[in-house]
Each structure stands twice: as C-alpha cells, then as structure tokens.
Design a protein around this motif. Structure first.
Motif, PDB file in Angstrom:
ATOM      1  N   ARG A 161       0.840  -1.194   0.000  1.00 15.44           N
ATOM      2  CA  ARG A 161       0.000   0.000   0.000  1.00 15.44           C
ATOM      3  C   ARG A 161       0.880   1.250   0.000  1.00 15.44           C
ATOM      4  N   GLN A 162       0.544   2.238  -0.803  1.00 17.15           N
ATOM      5  CA  GLN A 162       1.294   3.473  -0.855  1.00 17.15           C
ATOM      6  C   GLN A 162       0.329   4.611  -0.565  1.00 17.15           C
TER       7      GLN A 162
ATOM      8  N   THR B 235      -4.580   0.348  -3.118  1.00 16.43           N
ATOM      9  CA  THR B 235      -3.317  -0.341  -3.331  1.00 16.43           C
ATOM     10  C   THR B 235      -3.138  -0.625  -4.810  1.00 16.43           C
ATOM     11  N   ASP B 236      -1.896  -0.993  -5.154  1.00 21.02           N
ATOM     12  CA  ASP B 236      -1.623  -1.356  -6.549  1.00 21.02           C
ATOM     13  C   ASP B 236      -2.406  -2.596  -6.952  1.00 21.02           C
TER      14      ASP B 236
END
Lengths: 194, 420
Positions: free
Chosen positions: B176-177, B184-185
């Motif tokens: 998660r960024q 998330t991606d």
C-alpha cells in the motif's frame, strides 16, 4: 441557488413521479428510493433480462440500481425517473466491459424456458408456441443493443418514441429508425415461422 | 404512391405501412397507405408478421417480480451504500490476497538475502533489501535481487535496457502506498482488469494511471505488469472516446524508455490500436508543429502509414524516430525505415545520397531481416521508380539475393555493374 432549485422542482413536477418522493430520494432517503423503484421493478427486470440474458439479468439490474442510487443526487429531472433509470440500464447492457456479470458454471443448465409457467390444455400448441417464443428471443438477442432496447420499450412497454429517445439519449427520428430496423431484421430472420 | 420499387421479395413500403397501422401514427396519407395495403400482399404480410412479433414479445416478457426478488435486488443497494471502511467480500478477498502476496515476497527476500550474503547481516550497507520486479508480486530478477548492488546506489533510476524497475528504499511494489492514493496497486490492477473495487471510480483510476506512467518515466519504482494493464486500459478508453488521445503520450513515453519484454508487450498493445497512433501523428506531426514523442512512438511501432508524413515534416526528429525503430528492431520497424528512406530518396538525388549513408549505418547487422523486407516491398510495388530505388538500396547494402529474387521474378537479367 433558489432559482436553480425552483427550476429543478419545475422539471420534476413535469415527470410522473411525485416530487416529495424524488426529493427525499435525492437527499439519500432509502425508503423513498424503494418506493420509487419497486413499481418499476417488473419492467426493469424484463429489460435487464433482454439485455443481459436470463443468466445475468438480475445482476445487471442490481448494478443499475446501485448506480441509480449513487447518481440520484445528480438527477436533473430532464426526463422522467423511469427513463433515467432505463438509460442507466441500457448503458450498462450496451457496454459489456463496464459490467461483467457472472457466467453459468460448466454443466450448469439454465432452467428458464425449460419449465413452463403453467400447463395448457393443448400440449401440442404449447410446444409450438414455446418454440416460436424461443426463436423470437434468439432473433432478438442477435439485434444490436440499441435496436433491441428500443423495440422492447416500444413493443413490450408501449412507450412513445419521445420517451424512448430520452432514455437512450438519442433523437426521436433515430429511435423510430432503430425500431423499424429491428422489426425488419426480425421479420427477415423469422421468415415464414410467424 | 407508386409501386416502382417493388420486387418479388420486398415492396419497399412496408415500414410506412407498419408505422401507420402498428404504431398508430396514421399521418396525412392514411387513405393512400390503406389503399396500398389492400392491393399489396407483401405489405399485408409484413404487417401481419410485425404484429405477431410485437404480440410474442409482449406475451413473453411480461415479468412479475415478487417481493422477495425485489428485496434481494434492493439489498445490493444497501450493501453498496455502506461506507467503504466496511469491507465487502470481494474487496476483503483482494486485500487478503494482497497481504498474502506481500508476506510471501518478504519471506522470499529474507531467505534470499541470508543465502546470498551469509556474512553480511551486520553490515550496514546490506541493510535495505530491494525487490527487483518484472512481473507479478513476489518475482525478482537476478539483476536487481542482490541487496549489496542496489544499496550502493541510494537513488537508483530506471535505465532503458533493463526490463525490471529497481525499487528504491526497499519498498514493495505491491504494498500500500498511502501517499499516492487510498487504493493499493493490487486494487488498481483488479480495477484495470475489469473487477469492481468499491469507491474506485473511473476518474480516480485515470489519475492513478497517469501517476503510474509519470513515475515509470521518471525512473521510480513501478510494476511492469501494472504498466502493461494500465496501458491496455487507457488505449481502450481512448478508442471508446472516454478520454482524449493526448493521454496516450504518457504511456508512449514509458514505451520509448523501455526495452526487453516490457517494450515488447507495450509495442504489441499499441499496435493493436495503431489507428489511434496514426490519428495522433496526423494531428501532432504537422508543418508548424512536430511533437517529438509522437514521432518517436511512430518509429517504435513502425507505423508505415505515416512514414511519408514523418519523413517530410519531422526534420531532424527523423533521427529520433529511426533510433526508436531500431530499438524495437523487428521486421515491421525495418519496413518502416525502408519507407522512410524511400520517401526521402524520391524527393531529390541529394536527399537520396544523404539518406543512403544514414540508412546503411542505421541498419547494419540486420541483413537477413532487411532482405526479407525488401523482397516483400518489391513483390508488392508496381512503381518502377520504387523498384529501382529498392534495387539500388539492396545492392549498396550488399544483399544480392534480394536483387536475384526480383530479376528472377520478372524474368529479366541482372543489370550491368555500375548502372544502378
């Protein structure tokens, strides 16, 4: 702002739905949304099955209801509520990539159409009629989504061309042409079976 | 009303008759239409069939919905209206899978780290494990999986020629960024593949995709699989008119900087939608404006349809275009370069001589593919001028088999040496 609200109210008064219900639903009242939608459920489900097939008609309708509920605050009252929600259903049905409903599992058999709703006196006639129904349905499925929807709304729901045009976001003339072309194709495909 | 258009199968007035009688819209000419209907069996038959179809449809699709079905359908509205913090089954499964993948990747990295550098756990330089990625979460490539290698370059930038994107600071791509978005991606990937992620609407996806492309172009850590899916999503969106074609430039920039399997995948994707690139080239490679990224993209894909336009209008940018074509380096790009050369060569003798040397330098080492391309060109063309130019090119490039092919095909004899 007051002017805008009164314009919206005026537009909504032109629609068939009672203004207080629509207004309450727009504010997020779930019960009001229910009361708006329930009377239309049969018509919506019929079109959803027409667009999504018997397997995923209900899923398609549920998705349309979710989107309608989410988008209701932005409903401007340019058309009737039922035209608006039918428009959502039509757009979902015409873009399969937007919506991917569940597909039948391998070996899963679709029972609709195999089991008759009621037993008729003449089984032979029942078989013939069911056969014809199946052929008409198959021919309908081969029509482009816009023509299929337009013919359904015209022949099944009995809508006038203006309202169909509003739901499909097109002109009245284009809607007439779509219905005409759909009928012509069905006649050609079904030929002497009718 | 005349019966001129009448054929044995179709009368030509069926639609008018049906509109008048079935739709209940008689109009001014009802008596005329009725009279026609009386004497035309084809129209009478068409009307009967149309009525039968309407009746069948109306009878078949009358749907009564009982309350339980309506309740079930409307329950979905309630479920969707819940705040996003309440995980739905699908989102929960997605997140669960995401955490599992991240955990698996961390374990694999730890094991690899201990195995590859047994004496270095106390070494501060080896303290930030890095995951090199070129595929799904958890995979690593040998070029970037060594912790000591990446830790020596604190701010690694993505170099063209590497398939994998190095991940600075040891951050996992699948993780998660939160500084970029709430999603998330993995959720982005699911959304790009057509799954529904609550609250992740098209605009949010478009923003995330744009961010992803900008990060990739700037050398930041991105997942190449995600880039491919995002490119596919954007191409389809532009094709459907849901977003402007200029949005493709960001994905194009990533393509221009890529090599290896990522480039291969992106080139294949863009070629599926080549008409979009052609459209872009026609609007952005003009007499008064040349967009170098579009020129490069045309070269990287080898879009022959706009080779003449690029050759005539791109000026010095032709070199960029040719360089990109050679980076892709497949037969289609070589054919594109041949078209570039021919287009210049047809303009003037001076341009021909100049471009000949340029072309020879550019394509050296691609003889076999080039011979096929020239043969193909000779097979297709009817222009004597182009044949002569191709022949000259083949001779200068030392591809005698191409000339032999052409002369054998035409039943002629090879030309005298020096006459070309």
């Amino acid at each position: 702002m007051a002017v805008m609200n009164s314009t919206l109210e005026y537009r909504m008064n032109q629609t068939r739905e009672p203004w207080p219900l629509l207004e309450a639903a727009r504010r997020g009242d779930r019960q009001a949304f229910d009361r708006l939608v329930r009377p239309l459920m049969g018509n919506l489900l019929a079109l959803a099955r027409r667009l999504g097939g018997p397997h995923s008609g209900e899923d398609l309708l549920q998705e349309a209801l979710i989107r309608a509920h989410r988008g209701l605050p932005e409903f401007r009252g340019d058309c009737s509520f039922r035209s608006w929600i039918i428009g959502i259903l039509f757009r979902l049905g015409s873009e399969p990539n937007r919506y991917r409903g569940p597909r039948p599992l391998p070996g899963q058999v679709e029972l609709n159409g195999l089991i008759p709703d009621r037993l008729e006196a003449d089984p032979g006639e029942q078989v013939t009629t069911r056969d014809l129904l199946k052929r008409v349905e198959a021919a309908m499925e081969r029509l482009p989504v816009r023509q299929r929807t337009a013919l359904h709304l015209r022949a099944v729901e009995g809508w006038d061309y203006g309202e169909i045009a509003a739901a499909l976001e097109t002109s009245e003339g284009a809607t007439r042409n779509a219905v005409m072309e759909a009928r012509r194709r069905l006649r050609d495909r079904l030929g002497d079976e009718l | 009303m005349t019966d001129e258009s009448r054929t044995p199968e179709r009368c030509g007035f069926e639609d008018r008759v049906i509109a008048s009688f079935l739709d209940g819209e008689p109009g001014q000419d009802l008596p005329e239409v009725a009279a026609h209907l009386d004497r035309c069996p084809l129209c009478a038959d068409a009307l009967r069939k149309a009525r039968a179809i309407d009746a069948v449809l109306a009878a078949q699709t009358r749907t009564d919905v009982d309350d339980s079905v309506a309740d079930r359908l409307l329950a979905g509205v309630d479920e969707a209206a819940r705040p996003p913090s309440v995980p739905r089954r699908r989102a929960a499964a997605l997140v669960r899978r995401g955490w599992l993948a991240v955990a698996a990747a961390l374990i694999a990295l730890t094991v690899a780290y201990r195995w590859m550098s047994p004496g270095s756990p106390g070494d501060p330089e080896a303290g930030s494990p890095v995951a090199g990625r070129n595929g799904p979460v958890g995979s690593s490539s040998p070029s970037t999986s060594s912790p000591s290698t990446s830790s020596r370059s604190p701010s690694p930038s993505w170099e063209p020629g590497h398939d994998a994107f190095p991940v600075p600071g040891g951050s996992s791509v699948g993780a998660r960024q939160p500084e970029r978005s709430d999603f998330t991606d993995l959720e982005l990937l699911a959304r790009l593949k057509g799954d529904r992620v609550p609250g992740f609407n098209r605009k949010a996806v478009a923003d995330r995709v744009q961010e992803l492309f900008e990060s990739a172009s700037a050398g930041k850590s991105v997942d190449s699989g995600l880039v491919v899916e995002a490119t596919r999503w954007q191409l389809v969106g532009v094709r459907r008119g849901l977003m402007p074609s200029g949005r493709l430039l960001a994905a194009g920039r990533v393509l221009l900087g890529s090599r290896g399997s990522l480039r291969h995948d992106l080139v294949a994707l863009f070629r599926e939608h080549e008409n979009l690139v052609r459209r872009l080239a026609r609007s952005r490679v003009g007499r008064d404006r040349v967009d170098p990224e579009v020129v490069g993209l045309v070269g990287a894909l080898g879009v022959r349809a706009v080779a003449t336009r690029v050759s005539e209008r791109a000026g010095p940018q032709v070199d960029l275009c040719a360089e990109q074509a050679m980076r892709t380096g497949d037969r289609r790009c070589l054919a594109f370069l041949v078209e570039l050369y021919l287009s210049a060569a047809r303009r003037s003798d001076e341009a021909r001589r100049e471009r000949m040397a340029w072309f020879k330098d550019l394509v050296s080492g691609s003889d076999a593919t080039l011979a096929h391309v020239l043969k193909d060109k000779l097979r297709r063309t009817r222009s004597q001028e182009i044949r002569t130019l191709c022949e000259e090119l083949a001779e200068r490039l030392g591809l005698p088999e191409t000339c032999a092919f052409w002369f054998a095909r035409d039943g002629g004899s090879p030309p005298e040496p020096g006459t070309l």
